[in-house]
Motif scaffolding. Structure first.
Motif, short mmCIF file in Angstrom:
data_model
loop_
_atom_site.label_atom_id
_atom_site.label_comp_id
_atom_site.label_asym_id
_atom_site.label_seq_id
_atom_site.Cartn_x
_atom_site.Cartn_y
_atom_site.Cartn_z
N ALA A 31 -20.58 -19.64 13.57
CA ALA A 31 -21.11 -20.23 12.34
C ALA A 31 -20.82 -19.32 11.16
O ALA A 31 -20.37 -18.17 11.31
N LEU A 33 -22.63 -17.88 7.61
CA LEU A 33 -23.90 -17.73 6.88
C LEU A 33 -23.60 -17.53 5.40
O LEU A 33 -22.80 -16.68 5.03
N ILE A 67 -27.36 -21.44 6.86
CA ILE A 67 -26.25 -21.82 7.72
C ILE A 67 -25.36 -22.75 6.89
O ILE A 67 -25.75 -23.88 6.56
N ALA A 70 -21.50 -24.67 10.88
CA ALA A 70 -21.76 -24.25 12.26
C ALA A 70 -21.06 -25.18 13.22
O ALA A 70 -21.12 -26.40 13.07
N GLN A 75 -24.70 -24.92 17.07
CA GLN A 75 -25.89 -25.69 16.66
C GLN A 75 -26.77 -26.03 17.85
O GLN A 75 -27.99 -25.95 17.79
N GLU A 82 -26.76 -27.08 9.76
CA GLU A 82 -26.29 -26.62 8.46
C GLU A 82 -27.40 -26.84 7.43
O GLU A 82 -28.07 -27.86 7.45
#
Ligand SMILES: [Zn+2]
Ligand SMILES: [Zn+2]
Length: 367
Positions: A31, A33, A67, A70, A75, A82
């Protein structure tokens, strides 16, 4: 989404350069960030002055963010989507060993970046290593499959959630490791964000006496300690701390002594040992001094002292820290004193080291 990510990179002692890295490809089990807040702590001050590795590093290990992207597997595994606001532990563990199964990622061999070749830790890992974005002093951070996340509770601001790391350490060290609880008496040396977080944890747990010490440069911090509920604050540059502690405790000493100082050598350990009760006290130490000539071992054994080592936080202490921060029981905005943008990274790290009116600096990469 931008094709390039701006990062503040430590390139040497007290040296920051701004570099653009390509926006990483996000695999199905990873993912991205979007960093909202990267907290700065005493460790950053230390490693900015004396880098532990020569490679360029994107520092920032106390990270809160959204997020942004991702993979499906990520997830499903992490139960995030997200747009979720999360706190990212800086440990990137193996998820297979006994420590990991206990939620003690701090003790997993894979998170021991000093000893394990190839270990990743957010804020400590070489930026030479693709996809480069391993720290919070950047607009985005890459999250591999073995990232440890905690959802930020609804209603808790990203800035206050940025105190999750010191608060988790407070709960871990004072309560879990040193057993502070109902009616405990505690000495906290060093009133930085770490010491103040220990103070909050000790009060919440029911300690009946909390003494906080600091120096001349900590005057504002000592005042905040008193406002957060310290029963006594001592400026060790003005008063003899041992004399004061013994006077306060009727000559008995305290049950637990926590060292949250930085750059004070062996002095806090010696004071902690002397300030403890005659038998059965517990002292928490940091690993700042490599050697300790004339360590008073006889005194430690005679007083039947337990020595505990400050070593980060586990999964539960992080969850409890976020709960504590969102509880509104303490005026914790007294701790989040400063916010600075990415271009002020150098200034921000130095400000934390200089103390004065600075307690917690939130580095905001988008400001
Ligand atoms: Zn830290
Ligand atoms: Zn492990």
């Amino acid at each position: 989404m931008a094709q390039q990510v701006v990062a503040a990179v430590r390139t040497g002692p007290h040296q920051t350069e701004f570099r653009d890295y390509p926006m990483p490809e996000i695999p199905d089990d990873g993912a991205l960030l979007k960093v909202e807040v990267a907290g700065i702590c005493g460790t950053d001050v230390k490693f900015y002055a004396h880098p532990p590795i020569p490679d360029p590093v994107v520092m920032g290990h106390e990270n809160i963010g959204y997020i942004a992207k991702a993979g499906k597997q990520f997830q499903e595994r992490k139960k995030v989507k997200e747009g979720d606001l999360v706190f990212v532990e800086h440990y990137v563990p193996c998820f297979a060993c006994e420590w990991c199964h206990k939620g003690e990622y701090r003790l997993c061999a894979a998170t021991d970046w000093r000893k394990t070749p190839g270990a990743i830790r957010f804020g400590y890992t070489s930026a030479e290593r693709a996809p480069h974005l391993w720290g919070g002093f950047a607009q985005y951070m890459f999250l591999p499959w073995n990232t440890v996340l905690h959802k930020v509770p609804d209603g808790l601001s990203a800035e206050l959630a940025g105190v999750a790391t010191p608060m988790a350490n407070g709960i871990q060290w004072a309560l879990f490791d040193c057993g502070v609880g109902y009616d405990s008496s505690v000495l906290i040396q060093g009133p930085g964000q770490q010491g103040l977080s220990q103070l909050v944890a000790c009060r919440q747990a029911g300690a009946s006496l909390i003494i906080v010490t600091g120096t001349n440069k900590d005057r504002v911090r000592l005042d905040v300690a008193a406002r957060l509920g310290a029963d006594h604050v001592i400026n060790v540059d003005e008063d003899d701390p041992l004399e004061r502690i013994l006077a306060i405790t009727g000559g008995n000493g305290v049950d637990v002594a926590l060292d949250c100082t930085a750059g004070s050598g062996v002095t806090p350990i010696l004071l902690g040992i002397d300030a403890l009760v005659r038998k059965g006290g517990t002292i928490l130490v940091q690993g700042e001094v490599k050697q300790f000539p004339d360590f008073p071992l006889a005194k430690v054994t005679n007083k039947y002292i337990t020595i505990k080592c400050a070593r980060g936080h586990n999964f539960r202490s992080c969850e409890l820290a976020l709960k504590q921060l969102s509880s509104d029981r303490f005026p914790l905005d007294l701790i989040t004193t400063h916010r600075m943008g990415l271009e002020d990274t150098d200034k921000a790290i130095k400000a934390v080291g200089a103390a004065q009116d600075v307690i917690h600096v939130s580095l905001m990469p988008w400001e």
